[in-house]
Design an enzyme around this catalytic site. Structure first.
Site, PDB file in Angstrom:
ATOM      1  N   ARG A  30     -60.048  52.032  56.930  1.00 13.67           N
ATOM      2  CA  ARG A  30     -59.236  52.093  58.156  1.00 13.67           C
ATOM      3  C   ARG A  30     -58.834  53.517  58.504  1.00 13.67           C
ATOM      4  NH1 ARG A  30     -59.032  47.209  55.956  1.00 13.67           N
ATOM      5  NH2 ARG A  30     -58.419  45.359  57.170  1.00 13.67           N
ATOM      6  N   ASP A 321     -60.049  38.736  46.631  1.00 12.31           N
ATOM      7  CA  ASP A 321     -60.999  39.541  45.866  1.00 12.31           C
ATOM      8  C   ASP A 321     -60.705  39.529  44.369  1.00 12.31           C
ATOM      9  OD1 ASP A 321     -62.521  40.325  48.057  1.00 12.31           O
ATOM     10  OD2 ASP A 321     -61.238  42.045  48.482  1.00 12.31           O
ATOM     11  N   LYS A 348     -68.769  36.123  50.169  1.00 13.21           N
ATOM     12  CA  LYS A 348     -68.484  37.528  49.888  1.00 13.21           C
ATOM     13  C   LYS A 348     -69.821  38.224  49.591  1.00 13.21           C
ATOM     14  CE  LYS A 348     -63.974  38.042  50.235  1.00 13.21           C
ATOM     15  NZ  LYS A 348     -63.363  39.159  51.000  1.00 13.21           N
TER      16      LYS A 348
END
Length: 439
Positions: A30, A321, A348
């Site tokens: 990001r 995760d 995933k």
């Protein structure tokens, strides 16, 4: 340096030491993307220099931003207020977060872009992101199989939408919000279950106004189009998903005590720590402080007698995760650990439910697999297997941690992909006393 074809972990004596986790992968992606969309110079400290993030760095450079590495984890992004037409294909490697967020950002500009990735990324679904972006006005052409990379996006001329999430996904939400920056009107994303909020926090740091209002058990995020972003320094804290591996090893190897410094403690990312505590883990946090708009702290794990638990399905978004390493630690717990509501794991980097079940069973662990989850019943862990990872970094690292505490060695194939999220993993674990070496 040649990447080994296999790595083997052997039973270790007590692990001890103080280490730092690599920078958070979600925030690193990001920071690069928002820095490229902004005007001015964004200096980033603590950037994860894993393969996935480096692919995003190359991508934003292709979109016209200046990208410069100043030192270990220190990067400078010079943005020119938006993305420009790239000269070639944007290859995102294995980075699912990278490609989905980049598609959202690129959709807001009048450019035509082809996105592609490696063999693993080409297997991952893309319509969950292209669908909402198409409703906003972006145009997509599938260049191979529908719903899969490669694809060509033509952006610009977007209109805001109201989107209701059917699954708690920060990637979908972020792609819509990044597109919404350059859409006409107010873009709204409603989440019945909150997903990680790094995009909202970082957009505010870059000068955007983002509304976040409670909405039942979740929230509603709003963003008005046409807001410019202004460059700002970004400090990336340690990744809790990566910190989980040395901490897990400490929990399951007798006599161990390991501290991981500067770990992000965002409550939407710490579901694993909460679950471990419910299992009886001796897990403490010291030196809580703020860094990069996020709370961080130093997390210490000590060897613990763990007990199986039922993990609440609504916790999945805060630890999606981390289920592979949770499953590895559950193998050493007393009783059953039940993990449900995690069907997202099947799309995933691999089908993580199937691969963890197969790997644990090969090591002598009792596992019951379900369509949307699995149950691990702990006990003595034999090990003695070579585990197929399908190039999934978290599958590989989870089984190597298991091997450090199993009776017999555990070997994993295709360990090269560990560098996507945790470059230096093997060296860090060896520094603590772990025995991991090329097979």
């Amino acid at each position: 340096m040649t990447t080994p074809s296999h790595l083997t972990a052997r039973r270790a004596s007590a692990l001890t030491g103080v280490v730092s986790a690599p920078g958070d992968k979600s925030m690193s992606h990001r920071a690069l993307i928002l820095g490229a969309m902004a005007t001015g110079v964004t200096d980033i400290d603590g950037l994860l220099e894993g393969d996935d993030v480096l692919a995003t760095a190359r991508a934003v450079e292709a979109f016209g931003a200046g990208v410069e590495r100043l030192g270990q984890g220190r990067w400078r992004v010079t943005g020119h207020g938006g993305f420009r037409q790239p000269a070639g294909v944007i290859d995102c490697g294995n980075a699912g977060t990278g490609v989905r967020l980049l598609m959202g950002a690129a959709a807001g500009y009048p450019i035509t872009v082809t996105f592609d990735g490696d063999a693993s990324l080409r297997k991952r679904p893309m319509k969950r992101v292209t669908g909402p972006l198409a409703r906003m006005g972006a145009r997509f052409e599938w260049l191979g199989e529908e719903d899969r990379l490669p694809l060509t996006l033509t952006g610009g001329g977007l209109s805001a939408i109201d989107h209701v999430q059917s699954v708690a996904s920060a990637q979908i939400k972020s792609a819509i919000l990044l597109a919404g920056l350059n859409a006409n009107g107010v873009t709204t994303v409603a989440e019945p279950e909150p997903s990680r909020d790094h995009t909202e926090r970082m957009l505010c740091a870059f000068g955007a106004e983002v509304g976040v209002l409670p909405d039942g058990a979740g929230w509603r995020v709003t963003l008005t189009g046409g807001q410019p972003l202004t460059a700002t320094p970004v400090s990336v804290p340690g990744d809790p998903s990566s910190a989980a591996f040395p901490l897990a090893a400490a929990l399951i190897i007798p006599g161990s005590q390991v501290t991981v410094e500067s770990v992000m403690l965002n409550p939407l990312r710490t579901g694993l720590f909460e679950t471990w505590r419910e299992m009886g883990a001796d897990l403490t946090v010291a030196n809580r402080r703020m860094a990069g708009g996020e709370e961080v702290g130093d997390v210490t794990a000590r060897h613990s007698a763990l007990t199986g638990v039922v993990v609440p399905p609504d916790r999945a978004a805060s630890m999606i995760d981390e289920y592979p390493i949770l499953a590895a630690t559950a193998a050493f717990a007393s009783g059953a650990t039940v993990m449900r509501g995690i069907g997202e794991m099947r799309v995933k980097e691999s089908d993580r439910i199937a691969l963890m079940a197969a790997g644990l069973q090969a090591c002598g662990v009792a596992v019951e697999e379900e369509p949307e989850g699995f149950t691990v019943t702990g006990g003595p862990v034999r090990g003695g297997a070579t585990v197929i990872t399908h190039g999934d970094h978290r599958i590989a690292m989870s089984h190597l941690i298991l091997g450090l505490a199993a009776a017999e060695q555990v070997t994993v194939d295709e360990p090269g992909m560990i560098a996507t999220s945790f470059p230096g993993f093997v060296e860090l674990m060896r520094g603590l006393g772990g025995d991991i070496a090329s097979a």
